[in-house]
Write a protein that holds these residues in place. Structure first.
Motif, mmCIF file in Angstrom:
data_model
loop_
_atom_site.group_PDB
_atom_site.id
_atom_site.type_symbol
_atom_site.label_atom_id
_atom_site.label_comp_id
_atom_site.label_asym_id
_atom_site.label_seq_id
_atom_site.Cartn_x
_atom_site.Cartn_y
_atom_site.Cartn_z
ATOM 1 N N ARG A 73 -0.256 -5.102 -0.343
ATOM 2 C CA ARG A 73 0.044 -4.087 -1.357
ATOM 3 C C ARG A 73 1.541 -3.990 -1.646
ATOM 4 N NH1 ARG A 73 -4.463 -0.010 -1.874
ATOM 5 N NH2 ARG A 73 -6.207 -1.233 -1.111
ATOM 6 N N LEU A 74 2.366 -4.241 -0.637
ATOM 7 C CA LEU A 74 3.815 -4.226 -0.806
ATOM 8 C C LEU A 74 4.317 -5.664 -0.810
ATOM 9 C CD1 LEU A 74 4.726 -1.417 1.751
ATOM 10 C CD2 LEU A 74 4.386 -1.182 -0.692
ATOM 11 N N SER A 97 6.603 7.685 14.211
ATOM 12 C CA SER A 97 5.213 7.556 14.630
ATOM 13 C C SER A 97 4.441 6.835 13.516
ATOM 14 C CB SER A 97 4.607 8.940 14.878
ATOM 15 O OG SER A 97 4.500 9.638 13.644
ATOM 16 N N LYS A 98 3.183 6.540 13.793
ATOM 17 C CA LYS A 98 2.356 5.879 12.780
ATOM 18 C C LYS A 98 2.224 6.761 11.537
ATOM 19 C CE LYS A 98 -0.532 2.900 15.639
ATOM 20 N NZ LYS A 98 -1.914 2.568 15.998
ATOM 21 N N LEU A 99 2.028 8.057 11.746
ATOM 22 C CA LEU A 99 1.913 8.973 10.617
ATOM 23 C C LEU A 99 3.216 9.030 9.836
ATOM 24 C CD1 LEU A 99 0.306 11.079 9.016
ATOM 25 C CD2 LEU A 99 1.139 12.799 10.628
ATOM 26 N N ASP A 100 4.346 9.054 10.545
ATOM 27 C CA ASP A 100 5.645 9.057 9.866
ATOM 28 C C ASP A 100 5.805 7.834 8.973
ATOM 29 O OD1 ASP A 100 6.384 11.396 11.152
ATOM 30 O OD2 ASP A 100 7.426 10.346 12.778
ATOM 31 N N LEU A 101 5.425 6.678 9.482
ATOM 32 C CA LEU A 101 5.542 5.454 8.695
ATOM 33 C C LEU A 101 4.683 5.521 7.445
ATOM 34 C CD1 LEU A 101 6.488 2.592 8.161
ATOM 35 C CD2 LEU A 101 4.695 1.780 9.713
ATOM 36 N N ARG A 102 3.464 5.999 7.583
ATOM 37 C CA ARG A 102 2.579 6.119 6.411
ATOM 38 C C ARG A 102 3.189 7.055 5.370
ATOM 39 N NH1 ARG A 102 -2.767 8.079 8.774
ATOM 40 N NH2 ARG A 102 -3.369 8.126 6.593
ATOM 41 N N LEU A 103 3.775 8.163 5.821
ATOM 42 C CA LEU A 103 4.369 9.121 4.886
ATOM 43 C C LEU A 103 5.642 8.570 4.249
ATOM 44 C CD1 LEU A 103 3.747 12.429 6.854
ATOM 45 C CD2 LEU A 103 2.494 11.557 4.873
ATOM 46 N N VAL A 104 6.442 7.819 5.004
ATOM 47 C CA VAL A 104 7.655 7.219 4.455
ATOM 48 C C VAL A 104 7.288 6.212 3.367
ATOM 49 C CG1 VAL A 104 9.557 5.639 5.003
ATOM 50 C CG2 VAL A 104 9.138 7.623 6.442
ATOM 51 N N VAL A 105 6.267 5.399 3.630
ATOM 52 C CA VAL A 105 5.817 4.419 2.625
ATOM 53 C C VAL A 105 5.321 5.147 1.380
ATOM 54 C CG1 VAL A 105 4.077 2.656 2.126
ATOM 55 C CG2 VAL A 105 5.319 2.602 4.285
ATOM 56 N N GLU A 115 2.600 5.415 -7.260
ATOM 57 C CA GLU A 115 1.677 6.176 -6.414
ATOM 58 C C GLU A 115 0.286 5.570 -6.393
ATOM 59 O OE1 GLU A 115 2.791 7.879 -9.275
ATOM 60 O OE2 GLU A 115 4.492 8.977 -8.504
ATOM 61 N N ASP A 116 -0.063 4.837 -7.439
ATOM 62 C CA ASP A 116 -1.415 4.302 -7.561
ATOM 63 C C ASP A 116 -1.702 3.127 -6.632
ATOM 64 O OD1 ASP A 116 0.455 2.808 -8.989
ATOM 65 O OD2 ASP A 116 -1.065 2.009 -10.347
ATOM 66 N N VAL A 117 -0.705 2.648 -5.907
ATOM 67 C CA VAL A 117 -0.905 1.497 -5.014
ATOM 68 C C VAL A 117 -1.970 1.811 -3.970
ATOM 69 C CG1 VAL A 117 0.196 0.050 -3.262
ATOM 70 C CG2 VAL A 117 1.398 0.577 -5.377
ATOM 71 N N PHE A 118 -1.974 3.023 -3.442
ATOM 72 C CA PHE A 118 -2.959 3.443 -2.457
ATOM 73 C C PHE A 118 -3.831 4.565 -3.017
ATOM 74 C CE2 PHE A 118 0.423 1.577 0.145
ATOM 75 C CZ PHE A 118 -0.316 0.666 0.877
ATOM 76 N N ASN A 119 -4.206 4.451 -4.271
ATOM 77 C CA ASN A 119 -5.085 5.419 -4.959
ATOM 78 C C ASN A 119 -4.533 6.837 -4.932
ATOM 79 O OD1 ASN A 119 -6.901 3.338 -5.512
ATOM 80 N ND2 ASN A 119 -7.972 3.653 -3.571
ATOM 81 N N PRO A 122 -1.344 8.522 0.621
ATOM 82 C CA PRO A 122 -0.585 7.675 1.556
ATOM 83 C C PRO A 122 -1.440 6.496 2.009
ATOM 84 C CG PRO A 122 -1.281 9.687 2.642
ATOM 85 C CD PRO A 122 -1.669 9.827 1.200
ATOM 86 N N PRO A 123 -0.819 5.468 2.532
ATOM 87 C CA PRO A 123 -1.583 4.322 3.034
ATOM 88 C C PRO A 123 -2.528 4.760 4.150
ATOM 89 C CG PRO A 123 0.774 3.876 3.108
ATOM 90 C CD PRO A 123 0.614 5.287 2.696
ATOM 91 N N GLY A 124 -3.646 4.077 4.266
ATOM 92 C CA GLY A 124 -4.626 4.411 5.282
ATOM 93 C C GLY A 124 -4.308 3.792 6.636
ATOM 94 N N LYS A 125 -5.116 4.138 7.612
ATOM 95 C CA LYS A 125 -4.921 3.615 8.969
ATOM 96 C C LYS A 125 -5.167 2.113 9.016
ATOM 97 C CE LYS A 125 -6.080 7.966 11.143
ATOM 98 N NZ LYS A 125 -7.036 8.703 11.971
ATOM 99 N N ALA A 126 -6.100 1.621 8.214
ATOM 100 C CA ALA A 126 -6.377 0.176 8.193
ATOM 101 C C ALA A 126 -5.160 -0.585 7.674
ATOM 102 C CB ALA A 126 -7.595 -0.114 7.326
ATOM 103 N N TRP A 127 -4.507 -0.064 6.624
ATOM 104 C CA TRP A 127 -3.296 -0.717 6.109
ATOM 105 C C TRP A 127 -2.224 -0.746 7.191
ATOM 106 C CZ3 TRP A 127 1.733 0.876 5.803
ATOM 107 C CH2 TRP A 127 2.607 0.001 5.162
ATOM 108 N N LEU A 128 -2.072 0.384 7.880
ATOM 109 C CA LEU A 128 -1.053 0.478 8.928
ATOM 110 C C LEU A 128 -1.324 -0.529 10.039
ATOM 111 C CD1 LEU A 128 1.419 1.984 10.055
ATOM 112 C CD2 LEU A 128 -0.178 3.470 11.230
ATOM 113 N N ASP A 129 -2.580 -0.629 10.481
ATOM 114 C CA ASP A 129 -2.920 -1.583 11.535
ATOM 115 C C ASP A 129 -2.639 -3.015 11.083
ATOM 116 O OD1 ASP A 129 -3.696 0.482 13.183
ATOM 117 O OD2 ASP A 129 -5.821 0.326 12.659
ATOM 118 N N ASN A 130 -2.978 -3.336 9.831
ATOM 119 C CA ASN A 130 -2.716 -4.677 9.307
ATOM 120 C C ASN A 130 -1.217 -4.935 9.190
ATOM 121 O OD1 ASN A 130 -5.422 -5.352 9.121
ATOM 122 N ND2 ASN A 130 -5.602 -4.543 7.049
ATOM 123 N N PHE A 131 -0.449 -3.934 8.762
ATOM 124 C CA PHE A 131 1.007 -4.065 8.661
ATOM 125 C C PHE A 131 1.601 -4.362 10.030
ATOM 126 C CE2 PHE A 131 5.201 -2.057 8.980
ATOM 127 C CZ PHE A 131 5.884 -2.699 7.953
#
Length: 180
Positions: A73-74, A97-105, A115-119, A122-131
């Motif tokens: 996505r990025l 933290s993981k939540l902080d990273l999702r919010l920063v993204v 904003e439409d990149v992740f509907n 914020p990015p989901g947990k699956a995106w974070l795990d893949n990242f």
């Protein structure tokens, strides 16, 4: 108590199903180089290296060059900038933290009108795990540890140093954040 033998697992592949990659990238590179230099034909390279002829021809003609799977996505550049920010924050004593990273993204995408990149969220947990798995050589997830009180005490100088480093990192990575 059941004393029967454990059930053997059935193969999911059907007989005659498509064969998947069973060769190394090094062997493919060698085969492509030989065909490009016209030392052997694509058919002969396919026979010698056990690589499909069309795969060799695609590499020779430079078609099908994209990586396998769904595109990220990025962009690679954006992900590299986030890695720099995460490493810098950890070095300055304030890891995210993981939540902080999702919010920063999410905030980064909002500020750039994407904003439409992740509907719209914020990015989901699956995106974070893949990242994190894509960048496992650079990043790792760690749990917090208790530290002694004298190490936890920070003075004004340390806080000022942290904010100077943060400003320098923002300039370096060109990711802008507003004050909260």
């Amino acid at each position: 108590m059941d004393t029967s033998k454990p059930k053997s697992r059935k193969s999911r592949r059907r007989l005659g199903a498509r064969q998947y990659k069973n060769y190394s990238n090094e062997m493919l590179k060698i085969a492509v180089d030989l065909v490009r230099k016209k030392q052997i034909s694509a058919r002969e390279a396919a026979r010698q290296f056990a690589i499909p002829k069309q795969t060799i021809l695609n590499k020779v003609n430079k078609s099908h060059t994209k990586s396998v799977g769904c595109p990220t996505r990025l962009s690679d550049d954006e992900e590299a900038k986030f890695i720099k920010v995460l490493i810098a924050a950890g070095e300055f004593g304030c890891p995210l933290s993981k939540l902080d990273l999702r919010l920063v993204v999410f905030e980064y995408l909002k500020k750039n009108g994407r904003e439409d990149v992740f509907n719209g969220g914020p990015p989901g947990k699956a995106w974070l795990d893949n990242f994190l798995s894509r960048h496992s050589l650079d990043l790792s997830v760690r749990s917090t540890q208790n530290i002694k009180k004298n190490r936890a005490e920070k003075g004004v100088d340390e806080f000022m140093e942290y904010f100077r480093n943060l400003e320098e990192t923002e300039r370096c990575c060109s990711i802008k954040y507003t004050q909260f």
